[in-house]
Motif scaffolding. Sequence first.
Motif, PDB file in Angstrom:
ATOM      1  N   ILE A  21       0.830  -1.213   0.000  1.00 55.82           N
ATOM      2  CA  ILE A  21       0.000   0.000   0.000  1.00 55.82           C
ATOM      3  C   ILE A  21       0.861   1.259   0.000  1.00 55.82           C
ATOM      4  O   ILE A  21       0.564   2.242  -0.701  1.00 55.82           O
ATOM      5  N   ILE A  22       1.939   1.236   0.781  1.00 61.83           N
ATOM      6  CA  ILE A  22       2.820   2.408   0.833  1.00 61.83           C
ATOM      7  C   ILE A  22       3.433   2.673  -0.541  1.00 61.83           C
ATOM      8  O   ILE A  22       3.444   3.818  -1.037  1.00 61.83           O
ATOM      9  N   ILE A  23       3.948   1.614  -1.159  1.00 64.07           N
ATOM     10  CA  ILE A  23       4.562   1.790  -2.484  1.00 64.07           C
ATOM     11  C   ILE A  23       3.513   2.230  -3.499  1.00 64.07           C
ATOM     12  O   ILE A  23       3.767   3.134  -4.323  1.00 64.07           O
ATOM     13  N   MET A  24       2.311   1.632  -3.456  1.00 66.04           N
ATOM     14  CA  MET A  24       1.238   2.041  -4.384  1.00 66.04           C
ATOM     15  C   MET A  24       0.840   3.495  -4.166  1.00 66.04           C
ATOM     16  O   MET A  24       0.586   4.232  -5.120  1.00 66.04           O
ATOM     17  N   SER A  25       0.797   3.913  -2.904  1.00 66.70           N
ATOM     18  CA  SER A  25       0.433   5.302  -2.599  1.00 66.70           C
ATOM     19  C   SER A  25       1.475   6.266  -3.150  1.00 66.70           C
ATOM     20  O   SER A  25       1.137   7.312  -3.731  1.00 66.70           O
ATOM     21  N   ILE A  26       2.739   5.914  -2.967  1.00 69.58           N
ATOM     22  CA  ILE A  26       3.816   6.776  -3.483  1.00 69.58           C
ATOM     23  C   ILE A  26       3.724   6.873  -5.007  1.00 69.58           C
ATOM     24  O   ILE A  26       3.820   7.965  -5.594  1.00 69.58           O
ATOM     25  N   ILE A  27       3.540   5.715  -5.649  1.00 66.22           N
ATOM     26  CA  ILE A  27       3.425   5.712  -7.111  1.00 66.22           C
ATOM     27  C   ILE A  27       2.209   6.522  -7.559  1.00 66.22           C
ATOM     28  O   ILE A  27       2.282   7.324  -8.500  1.00 66.22           O
ATOM     29  N   PHE A  28       1.078   6.338  -6.876  1.00 69.05           N
ATOM     30  CA  PHE A  28      -0.144   7.056  -7.246  1.00 69.05           C
ATOM     31  C   PHE A  28       0.026   8.573  -7.081  1.00 69.05           C
ATOM     32  O   PHE A  28      -0.337   9.359  -7.966  1.00 69.05           O
ATOM     33  N   LEU A  29       0.592   8.993  -5.956  1.00 65.56           N
ATOM     34  CA  LEU A  29       0.763  10.428  -5.720  1.00 65.56           C
ATOM     35  C   LEU A  29       1.720  11.040  -6.735  1.00 65.56           C
ATOM     36  O   LEU A  29       1.461  12.115  -7.297  1.00 65.56           O
ATOM     37  N   TYR A  30       2.840  10.360  -6.963  1.00 64.73           N
ATOM     38  CA  TYR A  30       3.821  10.892  -7.919  1.00 64.73           C
ATOM     39  C   TYR A  30       3.236  10.950  -9.331  1.00 64.73           C
ATOM     40  O   TYR A  30       3.432  11.923 -10.067  1.00 64.73           O
ATOM     41  N   SER A  31       2.496   9.889  -9.682  1.00 64.97           N
ATOM     42  CA  SER A  31       1.862   9.874 -11.003  1.00 64.97           C
ATOM     43  C   SER A  31       0.859  11.003 -11.142  1.00 64.97           C
ATOM     44  O   SER A  31       0.781  11.661 -12.186  1.00 64.97           O
ATOM     45  N   ASN A  32       0.096  11.267 -10.091  1.00 71.08           N
ATOM     46  CA  ASN A  32      -0.887  12.362 -10.136  1.00 71.08           C
ATOM     47  C   ASN A  32      -0.208  13.720 -10.236  1.00 71.08           C
ATOM     48  O   ASN A  32      -0.710  14.627 -10.903  1.00 71.08           O
ATOM     49  N   ILE A  33       0.920  13.873  -9.553  1.00 69.51           N
ATOM     50  CA  ILE A  33       1.646  15.143  -9.637  1.00 69.51           C
ATOM     51  C   ILE A  33       2.122  15.398 -11.066  1.00 69.51           C
ATOM     52  O   ILE A  33       1.955  16.491 -11.614  1.00 69.51           O
ATOM     53  N   VAL A  34       2.700  14.351 -11.667  1.00 66.65           N
ATOM     54  CA  VAL A  34       3.189  14.502 -13.044  1.00 66.65           C
ATOM     55  C   VAL A  34       2.020  14.736 -13.997  1.00 66.65           C
ATOM     56  O   VAL A  34       2.079  15.584 -14.883  1.00 66.65           O
ATOM     57  N   LYS A  35       0.933  13.988 -13.772  1.00 60.63           N
ATOM     58  CA  LYS A  35      -0.240  14.166 -14.618  1.00 60.63           C
ATOM     59  C   LYS A  35      -0.806  15.570 -14.484  1.00 60.63           C
ATOM     60  O   LYS A  35      -1.238  16.186 -15.463  1.00 60.63           O
ATOM     61  N   ASP A 174       4.435  11.577 -24.016  1.00 61.44           N
ATOM     62  CA  ASP A 174       5.296  10.395 -24.180  1.00 61.44           C
ATOM     63  C   ASP A 174       6.192  10.196 -22.965  1.00 61.44           C
ATOM     64  O   ASP A 174       6.381   9.066 -22.486  1.00 61.44           O
ATOM     65  N   SER A 175       6.750  11.304 -22.466  1.00 60.11           N
ATOM     66  CA  SER A 175       7.603  11.204 -21.269  1.00 60.11           C
ATOM     67  C   SER A 175       6.809  10.697 -20.083  1.00 60.11           C
ATOM     68  O   SER A 175       7.286   9.867 -19.292  1.00 60.11           O
ATOM     69  N   TYR A 176       5.579  11.173 -19.969  1.00 57.33           N
ATOM     70  CA  TYR A 176       4.726  10.732 -18.856  1.00 57.33           C
ATOM     71  C   TYR A 176       4.399   9.245 -18.974  1.00 57.33           C
ATOM     72  O   TYR A 176       4.397   8.517 -17.971  1.00 57.33           O
ATOM     73  N   LYS A 177       4.152   8.789 -20.207  1.00 58.57           N
ATOM     74  CA  LYS A 177       3.831   7.375 -20.399  1.00 58.57           C
ATOM     75  C   LYS A 177       5.024   6.489 -20.036  1.00 58.57           C
ATOM     76  O   LYS A 177       4.849   5.417 -19.449  1.00 58.57           O
ATOM     77  N   ILE A 178       6.242   6.946 -20.412  1.00 57.89           N
ATOM     78  CA  ILE A 178       7.434   6.168 -20.055  1.00 57.89           C
ATOM     79  C   ILE A 178       7.581   6.101 -18.539  1.00 57.89           C
ATOM     80  O   ILE A 178       7.843   5.042 -17.955  1.00 57.89           O
ATOM     81  N   LEU A 179       7.402   7.267 -17.890  1.00 51.64           N
ATOM     82  CA  LEU A 179       7.500   7.297 -16.429  1.00 51.64           C
ATOM     83  C   LEU A 179       6.435   6.408 -15.798  1.00 51.64           C
ATOM     84  O   LEU A 179       6.698   5.655 -14.858  1.00 51.64           O
ATOM     85  N   GLU A 180       5.230   6.468 -16.338  1.00 48.45           N
ATOM     86  CA  GLU A 180       4.139   5.678 -15.793  1.00 48.45           C
ATOM     87  C   GLU A 180       4.430   4.180 -15.951  1.00 48.45           C
ATOM     88  O   GLU A 180       4.166   3.388 -15.040  1.00 48.45           O
ATOM     89  N   SER A 181       5.015   3.807 -17.105  1.00 46.54           N
ATOM     90  CA  SER A 181       5.364   2.400 -17.321  1.00 46.54           C
ATOM     91  C   SER A 181       6.398   1.923 -16.304  1.00 46.54           C
ATOM     92  O   SER A 181       6.298   0.821 -15.755  1.00 46.54           O
ATOM     93  N   ASN A 182       7.401   2.793 -16.029  1.00 45.55           N
ATOM     94  CA  ASN A 182       8.420   2.426 -15.034  1.00 45.55           C
ATOM     95  C   ASN A 182       7.828   2.276 -13.642  1.00 45.55           C
ATOM     96  O   ASN A 182       8.206   1.379 -12.878  1.00 45.55           O
ATOM     97  N   LEU A 183       6.887   3.167 -13.330  1.00 45.34           N
ATOM     98  CA  LEU A 183       6.253   3.086 -12.013  1.00 45.34           C
ATOM     99  C   LEU A 183       5.447   1.797 -11.867  1.00 45.34           C
ATOM    100  O   LEU A 183       5.480   1.121 -10.832  1.00 45.34           O
ATOM    101  N   TYR A 184       4.718   1.448 -12.935  1.00 46.75           N
ATOM    102  CA  TYR A 184       3.934   0.213 -12.876  1.00 46.75           C
ATOM    103  C   TYR A 184       4.849  -1.016 -12.818  1.00 46.75           C
ATOM    104  O   TYR A 184       4.502  -2.036 -12.193  1.00 46.75           O
ATOM    105  N   LEU A 185       6.001  -0.924 -13.504  1.00 48.15           N
ATOM    106  CA  LEU A 185       6.956  -2.028 -13.437  1.00 48.15           C
ATOM    107  C   LEU A 185       7.457  -2.216 -12.005  1.00 48.15           C
ATOM    108  O   LEU A 185       7.555  -3.342 -11.501  1.00 48.15           O
TER     109      LEU A 185
END
Length: 499
Positions: A21-35, A174-185
Amino acid sequence: MKRKAKRSMGTTIKLTFAIIIIIMSIIFLYSNIVKSRVVQEYDASMKINILLSDLSIEYNNMWELFNTYIKNNSEETYHRYIETNMKINNIINIVTPHIKEDKDSSIYLRNLNSMYAWFKEEMDLVITREELNLETYEQIMNIRTMNYYISQHSSNLMSSYLQHTNSNYLKVLDSYKILESNLYLLLAITILVSIFIIIISTDNILRTVKRLSVSVRQLSDANWDIPDLEVESYNELDYFAETFNHMKNSIKTYIEELNKASEMEMNYQKEKIKNIEKDKIIRETQLKALKMQINPHFLFNNLNTVSRMAMFENADKTVELIDAVAKILRFNLSQKNDFILLKDELEIVKAFILIQRIKFEDTIQFNYTIDEELYDLYIPPMIIQLLVENAIKHGVSGIKKQGWIKINVSRKNAYCVISVEDNGFGISKDEIDRIINRKEMDKSNYSTGLGIYNIILRLQIYFNREDLLTIESEKNVGTKVEILIPIEESERIAKSINS
């Protein structure tokens, strides 16, 4: 015998899920900031594009106000002329820093500023002159030409900057999609590691559950005399024993589930009734909205015709034209009923045709074949006028041969048959299919489809039928549009609605 210390499988599972949950929260927050940043950049670009669109409109307003002022010397028009110039300068000051980010757009803006400076200077010179002469007229024509070039250049600027912003947005996306792919990985790796930990941790649990399953099997065989279960591995497994004491509650649970299903069915029926009432309201709203679509477009076009005729024709024709438009205006302002008499509709059509005769001179012939016994029949307003307008605009207007439009109103069994036929350009079978079935239309034929679609939808709303309008057409031969009005049903609906 001393009991073994029991471990807690809850702690292991909670810790594992807490990490996920902690890792998912960090990924979600960071992804939302970039988005959010991507959205902000996109919004900023769109605001500049909107300002560029406003700039093009204000350029055109500048010319219209100048043209109006030299005709009537109105002080109010001159003030609006000054205000429009200030708006243009304000928009240019706002967009310039952003436009400079793109080389091509900067060139268009620089050229546009130069043309507008000349444009403004020449208009100011004309305004300061006390009287108009031939030289002034030539100067006005030059200003008009420059207005055309400014309009074209403004469109080019909008297209260039829109292309630039789209290109930048795609790069950021495109940059956001690459970042998002890395986060999901990263998330996937974390989940896999957690699953591995859980598998190891639950191996002991599964062995214990296997022993419990033996006792459960004995219970299923109605062997109620088995000894109490005793678990030595984990604290939580002690609670399995309580399950046996709750079997008697299964019937109660089943009844509760039936009650829930019954309640869901009742809610579904209530929602269905609400949707039927909502659909009725939507149909009434659509009808009102469709009626309101017709007038502004029609009045705008004809008032332009009056303006042109006032400048270039003799007074007699202008008087006829103004009388015709006045009749139509009075009809539109006084019309409050959803159905009107056929004879009133034909009066408006004749006034509209008078305007078109003056506009197109003798290039279009109009023929009427009307069954006078149907004059007192009630029909939806402006359906004939819309068909005639479509036949002129998209049928015979611009053809090289002599154009004609035939308007026929007759009775066939229980129907009033209204047809408008022309010998114009015609409509393709695919386009007819799009119009009749209300599919997406080509932009070039959008207004044709809009007028006929308006009639189709009104007929459907009034008579709840979709087969009352047909189109027959052949390319470069002509088009015939036919409407069927159920006579008895139309009279009944007209009395109900108009009362």
